[in-house]
Design a protein around this motif. Structure first.
Motif, PDB file in Angstrom:
ATOM      1  N   SER A 116       0.846  -1.196   0.000  1.00  0.00           N
ATOM      2  CA  SER A 116       0.000   0.000   0.000  1.00  0.00           C
ATOM      3  C   SER A 116       0.877   1.241   0.000  1.00  0.00           C
ATOM      4  N   ASN A 117       0.294   2.368  -0.313  1.00  0.00           N
ATOM      5  CA  ASN A 117       1.005   3.630  -0.323  1.00  0.00           C
ATOM      6  C   ASN A 117       1.609   3.903   1.055  1.00  0.00           C
ATOM      7  N   ARG A 118       0.847   3.643   2.104  1.00  0.00           N
ATOM      8  CA  ARG A 118       1.327   3.854   3.470  1.00  0.00           C
ATOM      9  C   ARG A 118       2.536   2.964   3.736  1.00  0.00           C
ATOM     10  N   HIS A 119       2.486   1.747   3.254  1.00  0.00           N
ATOM     11  CA  HIS A 119       3.598   0.824   3.423  1.00  0.00           C
ATOM     12  C   HIS A 119       4.848   1.351   2.711  1.00  0.00           C
ATOM     13  N   VAL A 156       5.533   4.483   1.965  1.00  0.00           N
ATOM     14  CA  VAL A 156       5.985   5.672   2.695  1.00  0.00           C
ATOM     15  C   VAL A 156       6.751   5.256   3.949  1.00  0.00           C
ATOM     16  N   ASN A 157       6.233   4.291   4.698  1.00  0.00           N
ATOM     17  CA  ASN A 157       6.919   3.822   5.905  1.00  0.00           C
ATOM     18  C   ASN A 157       8.275   3.203   5.574  1.00  0.00           C
ATOM     19  N   LEU A 171       8.652  14.405   4.747  1.00  0.00           N
ATOM     20  CA  LEU A 171       8.739  13.241   5.631  1.00  0.00           C
ATOM     21  C   LEU A 171       9.767  13.443   6.746  1.00  0.00           C
ATOM     22  N   ARG A 221       8.933  12.665  10.448  1.00  0.00           N
ATOM     23  CA  ARG A 221       8.791  11.219  10.683  1.00  0.00           C
ATOM     24  C   ARG A 221      10.139  10.512  10.637  1.00  0.00           C
TER      25      ARG A 221
END
Length: 191
Positions: free
Chosen positions: A3-6, A8-9, A96, A99
């Motif tokens: 996923s996009n969140r994955h 990004v992380n 980012l 984070r």
């Protein structure tokens, strides 16, 4: 497919891991703490400079131009951090940064096994007080600690200590503020 969140992380983890591994290889704990402190400075600078924030993400500039801009702006910082900032700018990932910093702080504890404790006092710590504070922090946190000392005359006296997930304010200023609030509540008026 991630996923996009994955994604990004994973990107954040890559930047933070490269920063901490490179800093440790270049200068051990001292360099790791220096990069951490400089990340805080850059976050403050980026937070107050919208033009720079926008320029480092502006797709009107080529990736190379954004990287060069970051290298020029942050040239005085640790070379490890300059490289990370240039890489983030070239990819348009500077948003980012907060984070990346948060994960960098976590990695100091989980990967390197120590905590960074910010200690704010009115005057420089002497060796005895530095040892007492270090021992207390190590006892409370259950791991080795490195102090980062700050001087702030506005606290009037006492000490403020903070680490990634803890904050202790034993400053005279905060004690006076609390006393003022108690008096205000009791009096029902202004102090």
């Amino acid at each position: 497919m991630p996923s996009n969140r994955h994604v990004v992380n994973q990107t954040i983890a890559a930047y933070a891991n490269v920063a901490i591994d490179s800093a440790e290889a270049a200068g051990g704990r001292e360099a790791v703490v220096e990069v951490r402190n400089q990340l805080i400075q850059i976050l403050g600078f980026m937070g107050s400079n919208i033009d720079l924030r926008l320029a480092l993400k502006d797709e009107g500039y080529s990736a190379e131009q954004r990287a060069d801009m970051a290298r020029n702006v942050f040239a005085a910082f640790n070379p490890v951090l300059v490289d990370v900032m240039a890489s983030m700018a070239s990819r348009g990932d500077t948003d980012l940064l907060r984070r990346v910093y948060n994960l960098y702080e976590e990695l100091i504890e989980s990967k390197l096994g120590f905590s960074v404790v910010d200690v704010t006092t009115v005057v420089d710590l002497d060796d005895h007080l530095r040892t007492v504070i270090t021992n207390k922090a190590q006892s409370d946190l259950g791991r080795d600690c490195v102090l980062v000392e700050h001087i702030d005359p506005s606290i009037k006296g006492g000490v403020i200590m903070s680490t990634r997930n803890r904050y202790v304010d034993a400053s005279v200023r905060s004690q006076l503020d609390r006393a003022r609030l108690v008096l205000k509540e009791q009096d029902g008026g202004e102090c």
